[in-house]
Design a protein around this motif. Structure first.
Motif: not given
Length: 279
Positions: A236, A240-241, A244-245, A247-248, A253
């Motif tokens: 990554y 932060s990236h 975010k991924e 969680k998607a 988290t």
């Protein structure tokens, strides 16, 4: 709850990642969430209970023979009653060898496989219910899958190409582009994307993202690696990236994820060679 995996026979090992048995021996209802894994599955419900999924606002009961399409988002599930399930988990490239249409048409769905396949799969379901030993059930399922692959004909040629492309993506150099990989196979990046969608249900980019997420999930489960280190190891751009991924694909988290609240995941993280896991 019991879950264990069974290695496929030699002729099917390039198509089937594993067979698995899931049994719920009580009437207690429990819920969980299934995450994207890059694989499609066919699941036979051989018990008297119900398995439900929540694709929208409400839970719906799945059919007796389930086809799980590619997931690119988390899917809540629920087990009700005494379930006995036999599943075949296919490698990403291999589901196209037994499906009558483009694989991406089934994305984010659990549909009735008996309604789209030929009548032999309904005969197989009856035979599996009548058969009491798992060895004989696996033999019946393997005979069915081998027959379906024989009927696949010309599709198998392109399935092999997609399999090789997937290997390239898993071992892709960080600076290598999709165009470079496609060129090595004498095709355009656009055609490579079309092949992927048709035969895996995923774009090359999404396949790489899910593969990376699954690697990060294994590290998060271990709880002995910092989020920064996980982000770096999995490729990554930054923490932060990664968050975010993650969680998607999971709905939570990395710091909020707990495997103890996920009985299905807790069972399925065990390697295929282990004994059945009791939960």
């Amino acid at each position: 709850m019991t879950y264990y995996e069974i290695k496929p026979g030699q002729l099917l090992q390039q198509y089937v990642k594993c067979y698995y048995v899931y049994e719920s021996s009580s009437h207690v209802t429990f819920g969980d969430t299934v995450f994207p894994c890059g694989c499609m599955e066919i699941v036979f419900n051989l018990g008297n209970g119900n398995w439900q999924t929540q694709p929208g606002d409400e839970f719906v009961t799945t059919p007796p023979i389930e086809l799980w399409g590619q997931l690119n988002r988390p899917l809540p599930v629920r087990s009700i009653g005494r379930n006995t399930m036999l599943g075949a988990r296919f490698y990403p490239h291999a589901a196209a060898s037994i499906l009558p249409d483009k694989v991406n048409l089934f994305n984010n769905q659990v549909i009735d496989y008996g309604a789209i396949a030929d009548k032999s799969v309904n005969t197989l379901q009856e035979q599996l219910r009548e058969t009491k030993t798992w060895n004989k059930r696996i033999a019946l399922l393997e005979a069915y899958l081998l027959q379906q692959i024989e009927h696949a004909g010309k599709r198998l040629g392109k399935v092999d190409v997609v399999k090789d492309l997937m290997y390239e993506l898993r071992h892709q150099d960080i600076y290598e582009t999709m165009e470079t990989i496609a060129t090595r196979y004498g095709i355009s990046a656009r055609y490579m994307q079309q092949l992927f969608l048709q035969y895996t249900g995923l774009t090359p980019k999404l396949y790489s993202q899910i593969n990376r997420f699954q690697h990060s999930l294994r590290l998060v489960r271990n709880r002995n690696t910092s989020l920064t280190d996980i982000a770096y190891e999995c490729g990554y751009a930054d923490q932060s990236h990664f968050i975010k991924e993650f969680k998607a694909f999971t709905g939570t988290t990395p710091s909020g994820y707990s495997i103890n609240n996920s009985p299905v995941t807790l069972a399925t993280v065990q390697p295929a060679e282990t004994s059945p896991v009791l939960v």
